[in-house]
Scaffold this motif. Structure first.
Motif, PDB file in Angstrom:
ATOM      1  N   SER A  62      -2.682   2.964  -2.738  1.00  0.00           N
ATOM      2  CA  SER A  62      -3.081   4.076  -1.865  1.00  0.00           C
ATOM      3  C   SER A  62      -3.772   3.617  -0.580  1.00  0.00           C
ATOM      4  O   SER A  62      -3.431   4.083   0.506  1.00  0.00           O
ATOM      5  CB  SER A  62      -3.961   5.076  -2.615  1.00  0.00           C
ATOM      6  OG  SER A  62      -5.136   4.458  -3.064  1.00  0.00           O
ATOM      7  N   ARG A  63      -4.732   2.723  -0.681  1.00  0.00           N
ATOM      8  CA  ARG A  63      -5.403   2.252   0.542  1.00  0.00           C
ATOM      9  C   ARG A  63      -4.424   1.516   1.434  1.00  0.00           C
ATOM     10  O   ARG A  63      -4.438   1.668   2.648  1.00  0.00           O
ATOM     11  CB  ARG A  63      -6.590   1.372   0.194  1.00  0.00           C
ATOM     12  CG  ARG A  63      -7.289   0.892   1.447  1.00  0.00           C
ATOM     13  CD  ARG A  63      -8.674   0.419   1.198  1.00  0.00           C
ATOM     14  NE  ARG A  63      -9.248  -0.015   2.462  1.00  0.00           N
ATOM     15  CZ  ARG A  63     -10.180  -0.924   2.550  1.00  0.00           C
ATOM     16  NH1 ARG A  63     -10.672  -1.462   1.468  1.00  0.00           N
ATOM     17  NH2 ARG A  63     -10.635  -1.278   3.723  1.00  0.00           N
ATOM     18  N   PHE A  64      -3.591   0.704   0.824  1.00  0.00           N
ATOM     19  CA  PHE A  64      -2.573  -0.026   1.583  1.00  0.00           C
ATOM     20  C   PHE A  64      -1.695   0.957   2.349  1.00  0.00           C
ATOM     21  O   PHE A  64      -1.447   0.787   3.536  1.00  0.00           O
ATOM     22  CB  PHE A  64      -1.738  -0.874   0.619  1.00  0.00           C
ATOM     23  CG  PHE A  64      -0.808  -1.843   1.280  1.00  0.00           C
ATOM     24  CD1 PHE A  64      -1.127  -3.180   1.343  1.00  0.00           C
ATOM     25  CD2 PHE A  64       0.380  -1.419   1.830  1.00  0.00           C
ATOM     26  CE1 PHE A  64      -0.262  -4.091   1.943  1.00  0.00           C
ATOM     27  CE2 PHE A  64       1.249  -2.315   2.432  1.00  0.00           C
ATOM     28  CZ  PHE A  64       0.927  -3.655   2.493  1.00  0.00           C
ATOM     29  N   SER A  65      -1.229   2.001   1.673  1.00  0.00           N
ATOM     30  CA  SER A  65      -0.335   2.968   2.311  1.00  0.00           C
ATOM     31  C   SER A  65      -1.036   3.748   3.413  1.00  0.00           C
ATOM     32  O   SER A  65      -0.421   4.110   4.416  1.00  0.00           O
ATOM     33  CB  SER A  65       0.273   3.916   1.284  1.00  0.00           C
ATOM     34  OG  SER A  65      -0.699   4.764   0.737  1.00  0.00           O
ATOM     35  N   GLU A  66      -2.329   3.993   3.247  1.00  0.00           N
ATOM     36  CA  GLU A  66      -3.093   4.708   4.277  1.00  0.00           C
ATOM     37  C   GLU A  66      -3.395   3.822   5.483  1.00  0.00           C
ATOM     38  O   GLU A  66      -3.275   4.262   6.625  1.00  0.00           O
ATOM     39  CB  GLU A  66      -4.404   5.235   3.682  1.00  0.00           C
ATOM     40  CG  GLU A  66      -4.206   6.340   2.673  1.00  0.00           C
ATOM     41  CD  GLU A  66      -5.473   6.646   1.887  1.00  0.00           C
ATOM     42  OE1 GLU A  66      -6.570   6.149   2.241  1.00  0.00           O
ATOM     43  OE2 GLU A  66      -5.361   7.399   0.896  1.00  0.00           O
TER      44      GLU A  66
END
Length: 106
Positions: A62-66
């Motif tokens: 999730s953080r990577f995608s954000e």
């Protein structure tokens, strides 16, 4: 089953490091520049295992995608392409593998 984690980091280098730490690569990939090289290396590493059914789980994307939406899309594309080509009898000389990729957004 292979579980990759980017440990809250984002960007291409984090993805390459996560893959290098969790999935067999053949040949090894030492830099984080070429997604094509990573794809080829993943294909070679996974195809050389004796396993016919393989799961790749990306636990914490999730953080990577954000933080890096473009790199996230590229990373997912690499994983999907490897899974698809390993399932193809033509590319695997009649010995396909079932590779499933699961990306957790939590």
């Amino acid at each position: 089953m292979y579980t990759i984690t980017t440990a809250g980091d984002s960007g291409r280098a984090a993805f390459f490091n996560a893959v290098r730490a969790a999935i067999p690569l053949d040949p090894p990939v030492v830099s984080s520049r070429s997604l094509d090289a990573l794809s080829d290396s993943l294909w070679g590493g996974i195809s050389s295992t004796g396993d016919q059914k393989i799961a790749i789980i990306w636990e914490d994307s999730s953080r990577f995608s954000e933080d890096s939406p473009g790199e996230f899309e590229n990373a997912c594309s690499v994983l999907a392409e490897v899974a698809e080509s390993l399932a193809d009898r033509t590319y695997t000389a009649g010995q396909p593998k079932q590779v499933r990729v699961f990306v957790s957004r939590e």
